[in-house]
Scaffold this active site. Structure first.
Site, PDB file in Angstrom:
ATOM      1  N   LYS A  16       0.903  -1.216   0.019  1.00 27.95           N
ATOM      2  CA  LYS A  16       0.156  -0.062   0.239  1.00 27.95           C
ATOM      3  C   LYS A  16       0.827   1.270  -0.105  1.00 27.95           C
ATOM      4  CE  LYS A  16      -3.704   0.292   2.803  1.00 27.95           C
ATOM      5  NZ  LYS A  16      -4.460   0.580   4.043  1.00 27.95           N
ATOM      6  N   ALA A  47     -35.642   5.183   3.466  1.00 26.43           N
ATOM      7  CA  ALA A  47     -36.063   3.443   3.558  1.00 26.43           C
ATOM      8  C   ALA A  47     -35.368   3.084   2.542  1.00 26.43           C
ATOM      9  CB  ALA A  47     -37.373   3.462   3.598  1.00 26.43           C
ATOM     10  N   CYS A  84     -18.870   0.643   9.045  1.00 20.71           N
ATOM     11  CA  CYS A  84     -19.030   1.493  10.180  1.00 20.71           C
ATOM     12  C   CYS A  84     -20.240   0.903  11.210  1.00 20.71           C
ATOM     13  CB  CYS A  84     -18.938   2.719   9.997  1.00 20.71           C
ATOM     14  SG  CYS A  84     -17.397   3.157   9.175  1.00 20.71           S
TER      15      CYS A  84
END
Ligand code: UGA
Length: 429
Positions: free
Chosen positions: A35, A252, A260
């Site tokens: 990375k 909805a 998270c």
């Protein structure tokens, strides 16, 4: 200010690049050498709008650096932000092993005062434990502070959110920590709440669970709307018009996902249990969320009479638009249920296909929405990408074998769909 970011994932990288852009000198650390190699070449390992440009710009200006060495990060910076992952254990409790590892490593490398700031979402009282762990790892007695500065960035709009927070929460225990953090956040013209570390930690978990509660609440109401023929869109609008309730997070759908809400809710329940506080309300949020996905699968089954042998064209895999993240994506759960019940699936997502291929087995992937729906018995909308709002409905209808759409994100107007000759099913309408 010289800043180190420990953990260069979604939160760390946006925060680091953002701080650099505001004129600080920033070093981002990650233990993943691949990375860091990518980042050093100006490449971002995930999709986040605007982040690539921000990283490149600040790297070129010499304000943003990358490393895998903790010693370098600790020596370089006055303030270190911990942005490592806190994934869930099997029982839902937050796994703090990454935080503990970096705490020990920071402690071993401390030679003079540093401020260590938790940005990862952590259970209340982690700051106090962090302080002890660092103190135990230092070679000699060195003064340092631990503070909390929760992030409220949303994936998909994290760069925008960095520059435009609603508020900034600083949990500090000493005047020195407060002064350093206030200096970093001076350019932000938004309310800054300064509190103790425990309250700041609590604010983050309480906020995410509250937002998850709003979503489960509106999903529950959507089921009532379906029974009586009311329109959840109008109900949410009417409720949200009351400033005490607010319009946000009352869409909805097929339930919340991502890295998270599900994890933080589970961890918050564990915290409550440890503190002997009954958390039935929090548990119900998770239950409604689970049910919402089951309910969607039943809706598809009802629309098609049976699932076995039916072909489904799926639009959207990511847990929300503008991200390639499929962690805890409702789409993944729903598609596994449909596949296990005998449906044949061909899916398309503008960004998340590569990630989905690694975990979703037994389904095919398409290169565009029309290819996904070609010859299908129904189209399912599982992520509300802009691209799906702008579909050519005539072309979509021609691609499908049967003109059935089951929309889990309510992106179309039912009347318009009817006029275009679709059997259109959505949530709470
Ligand atoms: C969330 C919080 O919104 C951020 O404030 C927080 O910083 C972040 O978690 C975190 O703790 O790191 P995020 O998970 O990126 O951000 O995404 P959200 O936009 O909050 O969406 C979460 C899920 O809820 C998605 O699956 C989304 O589709 C769903 N959702 C959201 C709904 O179903 N209805 C809504 O009205 C809003």
């Amino acid at each position: 200010m010289k800043i180190a970011i420990i953990g260069s994932g979604h939160v760390g990288l946006v925060t680091g690049a953002g701080f650099a852009d505001m004129g600080n000198e920033v070093i981002c650390l990650d233990h993943d050498t691949q990375k860091i190699k990518l980042l050093t070449r100006g490449k971002i390992p995930f999709y986040e709008p605007g982040l690539s440009e921000l990283v490149q710009k600040n790297s070129e200006k010499g304000r943003l650096h990358f490393t895998t060495y903790m010693k370098e990060a600790v020596q370089f910076s006055q303030v270190l932000f911990l942005c490592v992952g806190t994934p869930p254990k099997d029982d839902g409790e937050a796994d703090l092993s990454a935080i503990e590892n970096v705490a020990r490593s920071i402690g071993r490398n401390l030679t003079e005062y540093r401020l260590i700031v938790e940005k990862s979402t952590v259970p209340v009282e982690t700051g106090a434990q962090l302080y002890k762990m660092i103190a135990r790892s230092t070679r000699k007695k060195i003064t340092f502070d631990v503070a909390s500065n929760a992030e409220f960035l949303k994936e998909g709009s994290a760069v925008h959110d960095f520059y435009n927070p609603d508020r900034i929460v600083l949990g500090v225990e000493t005047p020195r920590a407060k002064q350093l953090l206030l200096k970093i956040y001076k350019p932000f013209k938004v309310p800054i709440l300064v509190t103790d570390v425990r309250s700041a930690e609590m604010i983050k978990h309480a906020s995410n669970s509250f937002l998850a509660m709003k979503i489960s609440y509106i999903n529950l109401i959507s089921q009532m709307c379906e029974k009586v023929g009311a329109d959840i869109g109008k109900v949410a609008e009417g409720m949200g018009g009351d400033r005490r309730i607010g319009k946000a997070f009352l869409n909805a759908g097929i339930g919340f996902g991502g890295s998270c809400f599900p994890k933080d809710l589970a961890a918050f329940i564990k915290i409550g249990e440890k503190l002997n506080v009954p958390c039935n309300l929090l548990k119900e949020i998770a239950e409604i969320n689970k049910f919402q996905k089951i309910h969607f699968v039943s809706k598809v089954e009802k629309a098609l009479k049976k699932l076995k042998g039916k072909t489904l064209g799926v639009l959207g895999l990511a847990f929300k638009p503008d991200t390639d993240d499929i962690r805890n994506a409702p789409a993944v759960d729903i598609l596994e249920q449909l596949r296990d019940r005998g449906a044949k699936i061909k899916a398309y997502d503008p960004c998340a296909t590569a990630a989905a291929k690694n975990i979703l087995k037994g389904i095919r992937f398409a290169r565009n929405p029309y290819e996904a729906c070609l010859g299908a018995d129904a189209a399912l909308i599982l992520t509300e990408w802009r691209e799906f709002r702008d579909l050519n409905l005539k072309k979509l209808k021609r691609s499908l074998k049967r003109a059935i759409i089951v929309d889990g994100r309510n992106i179309y107007d039912p009347q318009t769909m009817k006029e275009n000759g679709f059997h259109y099913y959505s949530i709470g309408r």
